[in-house]
Design an enzyme around this catalytic site. Structure first.
Site, PDB file in Angstrom:
ATOM      1  N   HIS A  79      -4.498   7.854  71.975  1.00 18.47           N
ATOM      2  CA  HIS A  79      -3.473   8.438  72.844  1.00 18.47           C
ATOM      3  C   HIS A  79      -3.651   7.975  74.285  1.00 18.47           C
ATOM      4  O   HIS A  79      -4.693   7.446  74.656  1.00 18.47           O
ATOM      5  CB  HIS A  79      -3.473   9.977  72.780  1.00 18.47           C
ATOM      6  CG  HIS A  79      -4.712  10.656  73.276  1.00 18.47           C
ATOM      7  ND1 HIS A  79      -5.772  10.984  72.460  1.00 18.47           N
ATOM      8  CD2 HIS A  79      -5.058  11.098  74.509  1.00 18.47           C
ATOM      9  CE1 HIS A  79      -6.706  11.591  73.171  1.00 18.47           C
ATOM     10  NE2 HIS A  79      -6.308  11.672  74.422  1.00 18.47           N
ATOM     11  N   GLU A 130      -0.658  12.629  75.714  1.00 14.58           N
ATOM     12  CA  GLU A 130      -1.262  13.866  76.194  1.00 14.58           C
ATOM     13  C   GLU A 130      -0.813  14.061  77.642  1.00 14.58           C
ATOM     14  O   GLU A 130      -0.798  13.095  78.420  1.00 14.58           O
ATOM     15  CB  GLU A 130      -2.799  13.750  76.133  1.00 14.58           C
ATOM     16  CG  GLU A 130      -3.529  14.985  76.651  1.00 14.58           C
ATOM     17  CD  GLU A 130      -5.068  14.832  76.563  1.00 14.58           C
ATOM     18  OE1 GLU A 130      -5.550  13.693  76.471  1.00 14.58           O
ATOM     19  OE2 GLU A 130      -5.747  15.868  76.590  1.00 14.58           O
TER      20      GLU A 130
HETATM   21 CO    CO Z   1      -7.292  12.842  75.920  1.00 15.29          CO
END
Ligand code: CO
Length: 134
Positions: A79, A130
């Site tokens: 991510h 995120e």
């Molecule tokens: Co992270």
């Protein structure tokens, strides 16, 4: 809305081997492993001049990265984390725009002790995103 790139997370099967690659081959400043049982990972933090890389190794039976590593045997980019000033405002704006927020949609305390949310990869060009309130 999004601000700085806070970190890029790379999932790995062997944290020691991955740390050696970043430390010895790439010449990066690599931390000791930090177990984070509440997140199901052990993390190595790599400080770069402009951002961070985090190497994630599964920890425990229900690690959120276990399935990712089944599909990506060599490890892979897991991510990207972008900073936001107000995570609830960011979430509400994204939900209003039709984006899917993972989990129950409520921010939780992430690996750095700050509120985070994860956004569905299918809504963000195939990459898990995120958001971290800084
Ligand atoms: Co992270």
């Amino acid at each position: 809305m999004i601000g700085r790139l806070n970190h890029i997370a790379i999932a790995v099967k062997d944290l020691a081997a991955a740390s050696a690659v970043y430390r010895d081959m790439l010449g990066a400043k690599v931390s000791a492993p930090v177990p984070q049982p509440e997140h199901g990972v052990t993390v190595v933090f790599i400080e770069l001049p402009n951002t961070k890389v985090e190497l994630l190794e599964p920890l425990g039976a229900n690690s959120p990265i276990a399935r990712f590593l089944e599909k990506n045997a060599d490890g892979g980019m897991h991510h990207v984390c972008y900073e936001v000033d107000d995570i609830v405002a960011a979430r509400d704006r994204l939900k209003a725009a039709g984006a899917r927020v993972l989990g129950d949609g409520e921010p939780r305390i992430g690996a750095h002790g700050k509120p985070v949310l994860f956004l569905h990869p299918k809504d963000f060009c195939g990459a898990l995103v995120e958001l971290e309130q800084v």
